[in-house]
Motif scaffolding. Sequence first.
Motif, mmCIF file in Angstrom:
data_model
loop_
_atom_site.group_PDB
_atom_site.id
_atom_site.type_symbol
_atom_site.label_atom_id
_atom_site.label_comp_id
_atom_site.label_asym_id
_atom_site.label_seq_id
_atom_site.Cartn_x
_atom_site.Cartn_y
_atom_site.Cartn_z
ATOM 1 N N GLN A 153 0.826 -1.203 0.000
ATOM 2 C CA GLN A 153 0.000 0.000 0.000
ATOM 3 C C GLN A 153 0.870 1.267 0.000
ATOM 4 O O GLN A 153 0.619 2.215 -0.748
ATOM 5 C CB GLN A 153 -0.920 0.002 1.230
ATOM 6 C CG GLN A 153 -2.021 -1.046 1.173
ATOM 7 C CD GLN A 153 -2.828 -1.075 2.464
ATOM 8 O OE1 GLN A 153 -2.258 -1.177 3.547
ATOM 9 N NE2 GLN A 153 -4.145 -0.983 2.346
ATOM 10 N N LEU A 154 1.886 1.269 0.853
ATOM 11 C CA LEU A 154 2.745 2.436 0.952
ATOM 12 C C LEU A 154 3.538 2.649 -0.336
ATOM 13 O O LEU A 154 3.800 3.780 -0.740
ATOM 14 C CB LEU A 154 3.695 2.290 2.148
ATOM 15 C CG LEU A 154 4.507 3.531 2.522
ATOM 16 C CD1 LEU A 154 3.600 4.740 2.757
ATOM 17 C CD2 LEU A 154 5.362 3.270 3.757
ATOM 18 N N GLN A 155 3.901 1.540 -1.008
ATOM 19 C CA GLN A 155 4.593 1.655 -2.293
ATOM 20 C C GLN A 155 3.716 2.359 -3.317
ATOM 21 O O GLN A 155 4.166 3.236 -4.057
ATOM 22 C CB GLN A 155 4.964 0.257 -2.799
ATOM 23 C CG GLN A 155 5.676 0.242 -4.144
ATOM 24 C CD GLN A 155 7.104 0.759 -4.041
ATOM 25 O OE1 GLN A 155 7.931 0.141 -3.389
ATOM 26 N NE2 GLN A 155 7.383 1.881 -4.683
ATOM 27 N N VAL A 156 2.433 1.996 -3.345
ATOM 28 C CA VAL A 156 1.489 2.610 -4.280
ATOM 29 C C VAL A 156 1.315 4.097 -3.951
ATOM 30 O O VAL A 156 1.310 4.955 -4.846
ATOM 31 C CB VAL A 156 0.138 1.873 -4.238
ATOM 32 C CG1 VAL A 156 -0.929 2.657 -4.996
ATOM 33 C CG2 VAL A 156 0.283 0.476 -4.824
ATOM 34 N N VAL A 157 1.181 4.407 -2.661
ATOM 35 C CA VAL A 157 1.020 5.798 -2.245
ATOM 36 C C VAL A 157 2.206 6.639 -2.711
ATOM 37 O O VAL A 157 2.051 7.721 -3.290
ATOM 38 C CB VAL A 157 0.872 5.893 -0.715
ATOM 39 C CG1 VAL A 157 0.978 7.352 -0.254
ATOM 40 C CG2 VAL A 157 -0.460 5.311 -0.270
ATOM 41 N N ALA A 158 3.405 6.144 -2.472
ATOM 42 C CA ALA A 158 4.600 6.901 -2.842
ATOM 43 C C ALA A 158 4.709 7.086 -4.350
ATOM 44 O O ALA A 158 5.097 8.151 -4.836
ATOM 45 C CB ALA A 158 5.846 6.205 -2.306
ATOM 46 N N THR A 159 4.343 6.054 -5.103
ATOM 47 C CA THR A 159 4.420 6.154 -6.562
ATOM 48 C C THR A 159 3.428 7.187 -7.084
ATOM 49 O O THR A 159 3.744 7.990 -7.971
ATOM 50 C CB THR A 159 4.145 4.788 -7.197
ATOM 51 O OG1 THR A 159 5.047 3.824 -6.651
ATOM 52 C CG2 THR A 159 4.321 4.852 -8.704
ATOM 53 N N LEU A 160 2.219 7.193 -6.515
ATOM 54 C CA LEU A 160 1.212 8.164 -6.931
ATOM 55 C C LEU A 160 1.643 9.595 -6.586
ATOM 56 O O LEU A 160 1.405 10.535 -7.356
ATOM 57 C CB LEU A 160 -0.127 7.846 -6.275
ATOM 58 C CG LEU A 160 -0.825 6.583 -6.788
ATOM 59 C CD1 LEU A 160 -2.036 6.248 -5.931
ATOM 60 C CD2 LEU A 160 -1.240 6.763 -8.252
ATOM 61 N N VAL A 161 2.280 9.760 -5.454
ATOM 62 C CA VAL A 161 2.777 11.083 -5.077
ATOM 63 C C VAL A 161 3.875 11.511 -6.036
ATOM 64 O O VAL A 161 3.960 12.667 -6.462
ATOM 65 C CB VAL A 161 3.272 11.085 -3.621
ATOM 66 C CG1 VAL A 161 3.988 12.408 -3.299
ATOM 67 C CG2 VAL A 161 2.113 10.879 -2.659
ATOM 68 N N TYR A 190 -0.170 12.825 -7.984
ATOM 69 C CA TYR A 190 -1.591 12.580 -7.735
ATOM 70 C C TYR A 190 -1.829 12.178 -6.278
ATOM 71 O O TYR A 190 -2.273 11.055 -5.982
ATOM 72 C CB TYR A 190 -2.125 11.503 -8.677
ATOM 73 C CG TYR A 190 -2.164 11.936 -10.123
ATOM 74 C CD1 TYR A 190 -3.173 12.780 -10.575
ATOM 75 C CD2 TYR A 190 -1.185 11.509 -11.015
ATOM 76 C CE1 TYR A 190 -3.213 13.187 -11.903
ATOM 77 C CE2 TYR A 190 -1.214 11.919 -12.342
ATOM 78 C CZ TYR A 190 -2.229 12.759 -12.779
ATOM 79 O OH TYR A 190 -2.254 13.172 -14.084
ATOM 80 N N PRO A 191 -1.553 13.063 -5.301
ATOM 81 C CA PRO A 191 -1.801 12.712 -3.902
ATOM 82 C C PRO A 191 -3.280 12.502 -3.595
ATOM 83 O O PRO A 191 -3.629 11.781 -2.670
ATOM 84 C CB PRO A 191 -1.240 13.913 -3.135
ATOM 85 C CG PRO A 191 -1.278 15.043 -4.108
ATOM 86 C CD PRO A 191 -1.014 14.434 -5.437
ATOM 87 N N SER A 192 -4.156 13.149 -4.372
ATOM 88 C CA SER A 192 -5.594 12.983 -4.123
ATOM 89 C C SER A 192 -6.032 11.549 -4.365
ATOM 90 O O SER A 192 -6.920 11.030 -3.677
ATOM 91 C CB SER A 192 -6.395 13.936 -5.014
ATOM 92 O OG SER A 192 -6.124 13.670 -6.394
ATOM 93 N N VAL A 193 -5.405 10.879 -5.361
ATOM 94 C CA VAL A 193 -5.731 9.471 -5.628
ATOM 95 C C VAL A 193 -5.134 8.595 -4.534
ATOM 96 O O VAL A 193 -5.719 7.583 -4.132
ATOM 97 C CB VAL A 193 -5.191 9.058 -7.012
ATOM 98 C CG1 VAL A 193 -5.525 7.601 -7.295
ATOM 99 C CG2 VAL A 193 -5.773 9.961 -8.096
#
Length: 751
Positions: A64-72, A76-79
Amino acid sequence: MIQTMPKPFTSLVVALGIVATLGVTSFAQEETPAVNVEIDVADPLDNPAVAAVLEQDRTTPAEQLQVVATLVDLGYPSVAEPILQEIVVANLSEEKLVSLADRFGSARLVRLVRQSRDPGIKASPKFQKAAATLVQSILDATDSRARDPERIASLIAKLSDESDAVRRQTRSDLSVGGEPAIVACFNALAATEEEDLRAQLLATLALMRHAVESPTLAVLARGKGLVQRDAAELAGHLRMKDALPYLSLFSIQGDEVPASQAARAALAKFGLPMPSPAEAFELARRDLAASRQGPPPVALSIDEEGPWWTWNAKTKTLSKQQLPARMLRIKSASRLARVLNLGGMPPAADLRETMLLIAAEEAGLSDTDVPEDLKQWFDSLSIAELNTMLARAVKQEYHAAAVKIAETLGERGDLSAISSYHGRPTALASAVASPDRGVKFAALQAIMKIAPGQRFPGSSAVAPALWYFATGGGEPVAVVGGSTIDHANAWAGALRAAGYDTSPATNGRSVLLSAFDVAQTSRMNLVVLDANLDRPRMREVLYQLRRDPRTAQVPIAVVSPGERLREMEPLAATVPQVLVEPRPSGTAAVKGLVSRLTKLASSPFPDAKERAAQAKYALETIAKLLKEGHAYDELIRDSEVVSSTLYDPALTAASLAVLENLGTQASQLALVDYASSETQPAEGRQAALAAFTASHNRFGLQLTRTQIIRQYDRYNASEISSEETQMILGSILDVLEGRAAKPQAVSGTKP
């Protein structure tokens, strides 16, 4: 997979290539730059890169954290926000939080928080808070694991592993364990004689660099045997300049001392030759002079506290405590003085005095005795030598040492401590006029033990000192001077709410009258002066307060309107214990000002209990001098202030004894008024009657005719008063008419 139509200037192949690159790049690598791709999409979900990231597995917190960091990274922090919230609300265990730290690394986690705060990312406040909360939890869990005593003990055991890789990783793990790991490593050094393990422990400590310097110095100074040798080796490896005087002293000792050879090797790492005994002592001597006068071993302001490391040679353990900046400086000097004393070379007279002065200061500040190895020197000092050391202690503001020396002179009871052939006061006699309250009181007590009723050079300061302490009981006093009645009233009211006895003044003369009022000078804790104060002006008032020993060390706040603030600021740097600030507005602002002024004081203001004890001692001493005879002409001059101490329940008995033996018109009137007051306790009123009777029998009647008539009026108006009041008033008239010869007589006979 979500199907999307490519937009103009958007290549699906390029987008998927970016996602693939991000997926295989290690999240723990800080040097990997963020990929910024501008894609013309109205909805983030229409972005093929975002869609590809969202297709990745998200079953574990790490995924989950990997996905969050990649999106940031994609912008796209909103996603990423809902996924981040899932991690936060999951309330992960410490073990899982630590695994996230191991997976991503602290640098990358901190970077995530910084990215969320970047205005270009446009992360919502909710996302920023969630990112900060999660990362802080991970770092806290990592820190807790690193400091866990059981884990540290298990890691130390692994330092003996046969595998180089295991030992290397273990040293790395221990090096982030902070102070618990430092303590454990030094304690382990003292507990083992295995040279291989000792080498591993030293290598581990060396990785901690600056954090280990103060503990190393503590072990070097107070350790024995192999652990001291290891500390010398570590000090050389780390190039610790503060260790040079210790290394020099140890290097001149014989090879039978384990630290000697290591100290010589350490000096060689500095590029220094082997010193001669004289050179080693001179280096330590210079360092000692610098340490007792310079800053503490850590950068602190005078009101702050810092860490002090101690090695216990008996228990072979390292410990730490927090001490004020001044105590840190004294402890540092005392530690070097002890090593210098044990170095084998007899110190010169001036160095010996310095060592004893530092030892006495440390003993006074910590409420202990002078160390045994120096106590013999201290006890062997003559009266003249003690007076010389006292003068030096007062001059260099070693107040705790001055108190200790004055107490020693008092215990000796030798008249030569206050006698001089040249007619000038000795150091002990001069100390009675010291601006430092503790030194003043210790000197006063010492003189009273030596020759309480005898004149000597400087004895004129004894009576003012006695009255100074006699009036010290009760609430602390704050003197307030405002340029307008509104300012003065507002500040005085706020100070009264903070527990201060104060009244407003609107000119400089009133401020000085309050400050030098004998009845309250001893209780004065702070002064507030308006920069626009006049008659006389503020600077003249400030000068008068600083030149008088009674107020020389009282913290003063100069509060200024904004337009004059810059003009006033140099006062804080040029006048001791002065704080320059804007005018405070409101109770909270005044309380903050009080807090800052309190920290500015050179020594803590005594609490009410200590001041009451000092007042009681002074009053009892005054009563004894008055009864047995004295040579202080000034003792009667300020005696009227005792009427203010009479109404303090803790000081009533001592005050009555003074009034009984004064024999003045004011003292007899104070006794009569107290005995006649129905609001005072019956026991105290009876004691006042007895004291008045004794005073009358000894000195005769001192009251004026008007005062006597008023006493008759009191009796005649007592028809509705209690029987006890009538009896006391009647007994007073008996004394006035000469019909009561004994102090204990209580008669209700009417005149």
